[in-house]
Write an enzyme that holds these catalytic residues in place. Structure first.
Site, PDB file in Angstrom:
ATOM      1  N   THR A 144       0.853  -1.190   0.000  1.00 42.56           N
ATOM      2  CA  THR A 144       0.000   0.000   0.000  1.00 42.56           C
ATOM      3  C   THR A 144       0.884   1.233   0.000  1.00 42.56           C
ATOM      4  O   THR A 144       2.022   1.187   0.462  1.00 42.56           O
ATOM      5  CB  THR A 144      -0.928   0.029   1.244  1.00 42.56           C
ATOM      6  N   ASP A 156      -7.322  -6.903  -0.179  1.00 43.19           N
ATOM      7  CA  ASP A 156      -8.340  -6.371  -1.086  1.00 43.19           C
ATOM      8  C   ASP A 156      -9.667  -6.491  -0.370  1.00 43.19           C
ATOM      9  O   ASP A 156      -9.939  -7.503   0.284  1.00 43.19           O
ATOM     10  CB  ASP A 156      -8.363  -7.144  -2.405  1.00 43.19           C
ATOM     11  N   ASN A 205      -0.745   3.927   1.222  1.00 41.07           N
ATOM     12  CA  ASN A 205      -1.608   4.677   2.130  1.00 41.07           C
ATOM     13  C   ASN A 205      -1.037   4.601   3.556  1.00 41.07           C
ATOM     14  O   ASN A 205      -1.028   3.538   4.169  1.00 41.07           O
ATOM     15  CB  ASN A 205      -3.003   4.026   2.042  1.00 41.07           C
TER      16      ASN A 205
HETATM   17  P1  IMP Z   1      -9.398  -1.532  -0.667  1.00 43.82           P
HETATM   18  O1  IMP Z   1      -9.287  -2.876  -1.298  1.00 43.82           O
HETATM   19  O2  IMP Z   1      -9.119  -1.522   0.798  1.00 43.82           O
HETATM   20  O3  IMP Z   1      -8.648  -0.469  -1.426  1.00 43.82           O
HETATM   21  O4  IMP Z   1     -10.954  -1.125  -0.772  1.00 43.82           O
HETATM   22  C1  IMP Z   1     -11.643  -1.010  -2.016  1.00 43.82           C
HETATM   23  C2  IMP Z   1     -12.905  -0.174  -1.843  1.00 43.82           C
HETATM   24  O5  IMP Z   1     -13.848  -0.865  -1.003  1.00 43.82           O
HETATM   25  C3  IMP Z   1     -12.699   1.178  -1.177  1.00 43.82           C
HETATM   26  O6  IMP Z   1     -12.339   2.150  -2.129  1.00 43.82           O
HETATM   27  C4  IMP Z   1     -14.066   1.449  -0.552  1.00 43.82           C
HETATM   28  O7  IMP Z   1     -14.962   1.951  -1.526  1.00 43.82           O
HETATM   29  C5  IMP Z   1     -14.524   0.056  -0.162  1.00 43.82           C
HETATM   30  N1  IMP Z   1     -14.119  -0.234   1.239  1.00 43.82           N
HETATM   31  C6  IMP Z   1     -13.191  -1.150   1.665  1.00 43.82           C
HETATM   32  N2  IMP Z   1     -13.078  -1.146   2.997  1.00 43.82           N
HETATM   33  C7  IMP Z   1     -13.939  -0.198   3.444  1.00 43.82           C
HETATM   34  C8  IMP Z   1     -14.263   0.283   4.748  1.00 43.82           C
HETATM   35  O8  IMP Z   1     -13.724  -0.127   5.794  1.00 43.82           O
HETATM   36  N3  IMP Z   1     -15.189   1.259   4.790  1.00 43.82           N
HETATM   37  C9  IMP Z   1     -15.816   1.765   3.686  1.00 43.82           C
HETATM   38  N4  IMP Z   1     -15.531   1.377   2.456  1.00 43.82           N
HETATM   39  C10 IMP Z   1     -14.599   0.381   2.322  1.00 43.82           C
END
Ligand code: IMP
Length: 199
Positions: A8, A69, A10
């Protein structure tokens, strides 16, 4: 012992993982590897994307790597947005646009049919190609109007029925304790220790 590379850029996500894994595990993030080519998340499942990212990072860095993910599955929408959660309303969609699309599609769907869950899959890989995965989920319901100011993404629409609060109304610590990502990370910890010991 090699550090574990967290796939990440972030800093918030890195700190969340550091807090959960404790100080004895040395972590680096992609911020330390600027030349890593972009990894396209084009898998059909959270698992495929997490493993693809972790494998690419382990190959590139020669160190064990962890990638996650996650996304939201809404039952009344057949599991959408799922792996498309980040770009539900389009390629560079904002959280507000994604939330508006979700509310529009659900329309007047009654409360009891607005069930949903966040899912997270964590992939841990070592440069020899070994892959370990861990999962977490959190069940809830999609509100008709947003509530709360914390968090990100779909948090203001995601009600945790047992607490009668949305993810956006929880403190970061409370959210980590019950969230899909927090649970997946807890399940991943022994696998991480194992991967680092064998590396
Ligand atoms: P990532 O895989 O953590 O980047 O999440 C992908 C997408 O899923 C994010 O851009 C959010 O739209 C949604 N998402 C994942 N985790 C969360 C959470 O804890 N709260 C709200 N949205 C989430």
């Amino acid at each position: 012992m090699n550090p574990l590379i967290i796939a990440t850029r972030n800093p918030g996500k890195l700190e969340e993982i550091r807090l959960l894994l404790g100080p004895e595990i040395r972590l680096r993030s992609l911020a330390d590897f600027a030349d890593l080519p972009e990894i396209v998340e084009d898998g059909d499942t959270f698992e495929a994307n997490a493993v693809k990212k972790a494998c690419a990072v382990a190959r590139h860095t020669g160190c064990p790597a962890l990638a996650d993910d996650s996304g939201l599955e809404v039952d009344a929408l057949g599991g959408a947005p799922g792996v498309h959660s980040a770009r539900f309303a389009g390629e560079n969609a904002t959280d507000a646009q994604n939330n508006a699309k979700l509310l529009h599609l659900l329309g007047e769907t009654p409360e009891e049919k607005r069930t949903a869950r966040f899912r997270c899959v964590i992939g841990i890989t070592t440069p020899d190609g070994a892959v370990r995965t861990a999962r977490g989920r959190c069940e809830g319901r999609i509100l008709k109007r947003p509530r709360g100011r914390g968090g990100f993404g779909y948090d203001p629409l995601f009600l945790v029925p047992a607490l009668k609060l949305t993810f956006a109304e929880l403190s970061p610590g409370e959210k980590n304790r019950i969230s899909h990502r927090g649970r997946a990370l807890k399940a991943a910890k022994p696998l991480i220790l194992d991967a680092l010991a064998l590396d």
